[in-house]
Design a protein around this motif. Structure first.
Motif, mmCIF file in Angstrom:
data_model
loop_
_atom_site.group_PDB
_atom_site.id
_atom_site.type_symbol
_atom_site.label_atom_id
_atom_site.label_comp_id
_atom_site.label_asym_id
_atom_site.label_seq_id
_atom_site.Cartn_x
_atom_site.Cartn_y
_atom_site.Cartn_z
ATOM 1 N N ALA A 61 -52.049 92.467 -105.751
ATOM 2 C CA ALA A 61 -53.127 93.104 -106.505
ATOM 3 C C ALA A 61 -53.687 94.334 -105.798
ATOM 4 C CB ALA A 61 -54.237 92.098 -106.772
ATOM 5 N N GLY A 62 -53.172 94.631 -104.613
ATOM 6 C CA GLY A 62 -53.603 95.814 -103.890
ATOM 7 C C GLY A 62 -54.710 95.588 -102.887
ATOM 8 N N TYR A 63 -55.062 94.321 -102.619
ATOM 9 C CA TYR A 63 -56.066 94.049 -101.597
ATOM 10 C C TYR A 63 -55.460 94.366 -100.229
ATOM 11 C CZ TYR A 63 -58.611 91.172 -105.086
ATOM 12 O OH TYR A 63 -59.284 90.712 -106.191
ATOM 13 N N GLY A 64 -56.192 95.131 -99.434
ATOM 14 C CA GLY A 64 -55.723 95.459 -98.095
ATOM 15 C C GLY A 64 -55.965 94.329 -97.122
ATOM 16 N N PRO A 65 -55.375 94.397 -95.925
ATOM 17 C CA PRO A 65 -55.516 93.311 -94.950
ATOM 18 C C PRO A 65 -56.953 93.068 -94.506
ATOM 19 C CG PRO A 65 -54.398 95.214 -93.989
ATOM 20 C CD PRO A 65 -54.451 95.451 -95.454
ATOM 21 N N ASP A 66 -57.749 94.109 -94.402
ATOM 22 C CA ASP A 66 -59.146 93.913 -93.990
ATOM 23 C C ASP A 66 -59.934 93.155 -95.054
ATOM 24 O OD1 ASP A 66 -58.639 95.231 -91.625
ATOM 25 O OD2 ASP A 66 -59.513 97.130 -92.278
ATOM 26 N N LEU A 67 -59.732 93.517 -96.324
ATOM 27 C CA LEU A 67 -60.434 92.823 -97.403
ATOM 28 C C LEU A 67 -59.978 91.368 -97.493
ATOM 29 C CD1 LEU A 67 -62.267 92.624 -99.844
ATOM 30 C CD2 LEU A 67 -60.432 93.631 -101.241
ATOM 31 N N ILE A 68 -58.686 91.130 -97.375
ATOM 32 C CA ILE A 68 -58.172 89.760 -97.431
ATOM 33 C C ILE A 68 -58.766 88.925 -96.304
ATOM 34 C CG2 ILE A 68 -56.095 88.340 -97.171
ATOM 35 C CD1 ILE A 68 -54.570 90.549 -98.668
ATOM 36 N N ALA A 69 -58.846 89.493 -95.114
ATOM 37 C CA ALA A 69 -59.419 88.758 -93.983
ATOM 38 C C ALA A 69 -60.885 88.423 -94.228
ATOM 39 C CB ALA A 69 -59.267 89.574 -92.705
ATOM 40 N N ARG A 70 -61.618 89.313 -94.888
ATOM 41 C CA ARG A 70 -63.027 89.045 -95.187
ATOM 42 C C ARG A 70 -63.158 87.944 -96.239
ATOM 43 N NH1 ARG A 70 -66.361 94.411 -96.367
ATOM 44 N NH2 ARG A 70 -68.088 92.968 -96.023
ATOM 45 N N LEU A 71 -62.354 88.027 -97.304
ATOM 46 C CA LEU A 71 -62.428 87.033 -98.371
ATOM 47 C C LEU A 71 -62.036 85.650 -97.872
ATOM 48 C CD1 LEU A 71 -60.769 89.038 -101.300
ATOM 49 C CD2 LEU A 71 -63.209 88.563 -101.002
ATOM 50 N N CYS A 72 -61.078 85.598 -96.955
ATOM 51 C CA CYS A 72 -60.529 84.319 -96.506
ATOM 52 C C CYS A 72 -61.289 83.706 -95.340
ATOM 53 C CB CYS A 72 -59.060 84.497 -96.128
ATOM 54 S SG CYS A 72 -57.987 84.827 -97.546
ATOM 55 N N TRP A 73 -61.965 84.506 -94.543
ATOM 56 C CA TRP A 73 -62.651 83.969 -93.361
ATOM 57 C C TRP A 73 -63.963 84.677 -93.042
ATOM 58 C CZ3 TRP A 73 -61.457 79.773 -90.277
ATOM 59 C CH2 TRP A 73 -62.187 79.643 -89.100
ATOM 60 N N GLY A 74 -63.914 85.988 -92.909
ATOM 61 C CA GLY A 74 -65.045 86.731 -92.348
ATOM 62 C C GLY A 74 -66.321 86.649 -93.147
ATOM 63 N N ASN A 75 -66.225 86.670 -94.471
ATOM 64 C CA ASN A 75 -67.454 86.659 -95.269
ATOM 65 C C ASN A 75 -68.221 85.355 -95.132
ATOM 66 O OD1 ASN A 75 -67.041 89.253 -96.162
ATOM 67 N ND2 ASN A 75 -66.182 88.667 -98.146
ATOM 68 N N TRP A 76 -67.503 84.221 -95.072
ATOM 69 C CA TRP A 76 -68.195 82.951 -94.845
ATOM 70 C C TRP A 76 -68.880 82.967 -93.482
ATOM 71 C CZ3 TRP A 76 -70.379 79.892 -97.822
ATOM 72 C CH2 TRP A 76 -69.801 79.335 -98.965
ATOM 73 N N LEU A 77 -68.189 83.454 -92.468
ATOM 74 C CA LEU A 77 -68.771 83.443 -91.128
ATOM 75 C C LEU A 77 -70.029 84.307 -91.068
ATOM 76 C CD1 LEU A 77 -67.554 81.794 -88.813
ATOM 77 C CD2 LEU A 77 -66.792 83.939 -87.794
ATOM 78 N N ASN A 78 -69.973 85.470 -91.708
ATOM 79 C CA ASN A 78 -71.142 86.344 -91.742
ATOM 80 C C ASN A 78 -72.302 85.681 -92.456
ATOM 81 O OD1 ASN A 78 -72.740 88.507 -93.502
ATOM 82 N ND2 ASN A 78 -72.099 89.514 -91.609
ATOM 83 N N LEU A 79 -72.017 85.051 -93.592
ATOM 84 C CA LEU A 79 -73.071 84.382 -94.355
ATOM 85 C C LEU A 79 -73.702 83.251 -93.550
ATOM 86 C CD1 LEU A 79 -73.694 81.736 -96.371
ATOM 87 C CD2 LEU A 79 -74.614 83.958 -96.984
ATOM 88 N N LEU A 80 -72.874 82.435 -92.916
ATOM 89 C CA LEU A 80 -73.396 81.292 -92.162
ATOM 90 C C LEU A 80 -74.231 81.740 -90.970
ATOM 91 C CD1 LEU A 80 -70.311 78.892 -92.279
ATOM 92 C CD2 LEU A 80 -72.364 78.849 -93.704
ATOM 93 N N SER A 81 -73.887 82.871 -90.390
ATOM 94 C CA SER A 81 -74.679 83.376 -89.267
ATOM 95 C C SER A 81 -76.096 83.726 -89.702
ATOM 96 C CB SER A 81 -74.005 84.610 -88.656
ATOM 97 O OG SER A 81 -74.090 85.725 -89.517
ATOM 98 N N ARG A 82 -76.268 84.035 -90.979
ATOM 99 C CA ARG A 82 -77.591 84.371 -91.509
ATOM 100 C C ARG A 82 -78.331 83.161 -92.065
ATOM 101 N NH1 ARG A 82 -76.726 87.682 -95.922
ATOM 102 N NH2 ARG A 82 -74.456 87.514 -95.840
ATOM 103 N N VAL A 83 -77.609 82.112 -92.425
ATOM 104 C CA VAL A 83 -78.236 80.919 -93.026
ATOM 105 C C VAL A 83 -78.549 79.855 -91.988
ATOM 106 C CG1 VAL A 83 -77.860 79.000 -94.613
ATOM 107 C CG2 VAL A 83 -77.206 81.308 -95.292
ATOM 108 N N PHE A 84 -77.679 79.670 -91.022
ATOM 109 C CA PHE A 84 -77.850 78.584 -90.052
ATOM 110 C C PHE A 84 -79.015 78.818 -89.088
ATOM 111 C CE2 PHE A 84 -73.214 76.805 -89.994
ATOM 112 C CZ PHE A 84 -73.414 76.300 -91.264
ATOM 113 N N THR A 85 -79.581 80.012 -89.062
ATOM 114 C CA THR A 85 -80.726 80.296 -88.196
ATOM 115 C C THR A 85 -81.964 79.617 -88.761
ATOM 116 O OG1 THR A 85 -79.778 82.441 -87.638
ATOM 117 C CG2 THR A 85 -82.114 82.095 -87.136
ATOM 118 N N PRO A 86 -82.583 78.693 -88.031
ATOM 119 C CA PRO A 86 -83.782 78.031 -88.555
ATOM 120 C C PRO A 86 -84.936 79.021 -88.737
ATOM 121 C CG PRO A 86 -82.849 76.824 -86.697
ATOM 122 C CD PRO A 86 -82.167 78.157 -86.725
ATOM 123 N N GLY A 87 -85.851 78.655 -89.612
ATOM 124 C CA GLY A 87 -87.053 79.463 -89.765
ATOM 125 C C GLY A 87 -87.290 79.917 -91.197
#
Length: 346
Positions: free
Chosen positions: A320-346
């Motif tokens: 579909a034309g997704y590049g390697p950086d976008l695929i890496a974000r969809l498959c792993w990086g975006n979840w990690l970024n989101l969790l870094s912002r949610v798992f912080t208490p407060g």
């Protein structure tokens, strides 16, 4: 065929193991039949994911896969308390027995550490909070045991709110939202750093969470209502609100939530999944979309077969034309970024 590292937003392995009375998760390591096993995960590049605790109703309450609409009756609090603890203990035992293969992760640092040594990074999730009382005492215990994500309801009502039924075509605006207890639950999850999952909430509940929480708005396993008008999917208005809060949607692999006709039929080409991903990214941006398979909890496309078939989805992204950086974000990086912002208490 490219094998890409994948962090998945939802699977139902624990309820499957519980139903088999496999309290140590031995079949996961031995090669069980089903979507998720250690062998399938390694073959497909699936290196992390949310393990859901889900308390089933009685056999007579099981959903009819051909039904267009189905509401689910409440379950007993006593049963929910017991089964919730029993399923949580399965993952705890698995991680204790085989830390080389799977680790229960409470922080983003622990997820990364598991990845570095080749162990599956497991995040404990509660799908429907019937096992938690209004005092939220059980939430404190589960959080101490490693719980880092929960959905206040599954698709049935409880003391915290009202789940969205399974219906297509239909609007997710199906009734009242969170109760006062549900609003207190969301506030306490924010304080503890526990992700609040919108996946099975109806639309009124969605907006109640948006009003109560100051964290990003997240649905661990949903799809685009504009493509498949299921009550379980998210409307463009909801997606836009999630984008404003820096939220994320994990794409559900369930064919009944992907196919435009909403039918549970495994004939669902990869191009249909790409269409959903494109629509979600149109509203959420490339940083707001990830994967949320619902492995072992739904009917997935026939061509995928199991978690071992995940590289076929990645290959579809590449075509579909997704590049390697976008695929890496969809498959792993975006979840990690989101969790870094949610798992912080407060």
């Amino acid at each position: 065929m490219t094998k890409t590292l994948i962090l998945d937003g939802h699977n139902d392995l624990l309820s499957r193991l519980w139903a088999m009375n496999d309290r140590g998760g031995d079949s996961f390591f031995a090669g069980r039949a089903g979507d998720i096993s250690l062998e399938n995960c390694r073959a497909g590049g699936m290196a992390g994911g949310f393990f859901a605790i889900w308390v089933p109703g009685e056999v007579a309450d099981a959903p009819d896969p051909m039904a267009r609409y189905r509401a689910f009756p409440a379950i007993s609090v006593e049963k929910a308390h017991r089964v919730t603890m029993e399923q949580a203990s399965i993952l705890i035992r698995m991680a204790a027995a085989r830390p080389d293969a799977i680790r229960l992760c409470r922080t983003v640092a622990e997820i990364e550490a598991a990845r570095q040594v080749g162990a599956f990074a497991a995040i404990l999730h509660l799908e429907g909070c019937e096992g938690i009382g209004e005092s939220l005492d059980e939430l404190q215990v589960l959080h101490a045991a490693g719980l880092r994500s929960l959905g206040p309801v599954w698709s049935r009502s409880n003391i915290f709110g009202h789940g969205v039924p399974f219906d297509c075509p239909a609007s997710p605006d199906t009734g009242p939202g969170l109760t006062d207890a549900g609003k207190r639950l969301v506030v306490e999850c924010d304080r503890l750093g526990v992700l609040v999952d919108l996946a099975h909430l109806n639309e009124a509940g969605f907006w109640d969470v948006a009003a109560c929480s100051h964290k990003p708005l997240v649905s661990t396993h949903s799809a685009a209502h504009a493509i498949c008008p299921s009550t379980r999917n998210l409307t463009d208005r909801q997606l836009d609100a999630m984008a404003e809060r820096g939220g994320l949607v994990g794409l559900n692999f369930g064919v009944g939530f992907l196919r435009p006709d909403g039918i549970k039929n495994p004939d669902c080409p990869v191009e249909v999944m790409i269409r959903h991903l494109d629509h979600l990214m149109l509203h959420l941006g490339e940083g707001g979309v990830a994967l949320g398979s619902d492995f072992d909890g739904t009917m997935i496309p026939g061509w995928m077969g199991s978690a071992a078939g995940l590289p076929l989805l990645v290959a579809g992204m590449e075509r579909a034309g997704y590049g390697p950086d976008l695929i890496a974000r969809l498959c792993w990086g975006n979840w990690l970024n989101l969790l870094s912002r949610v798992f912080t208490p407060g």
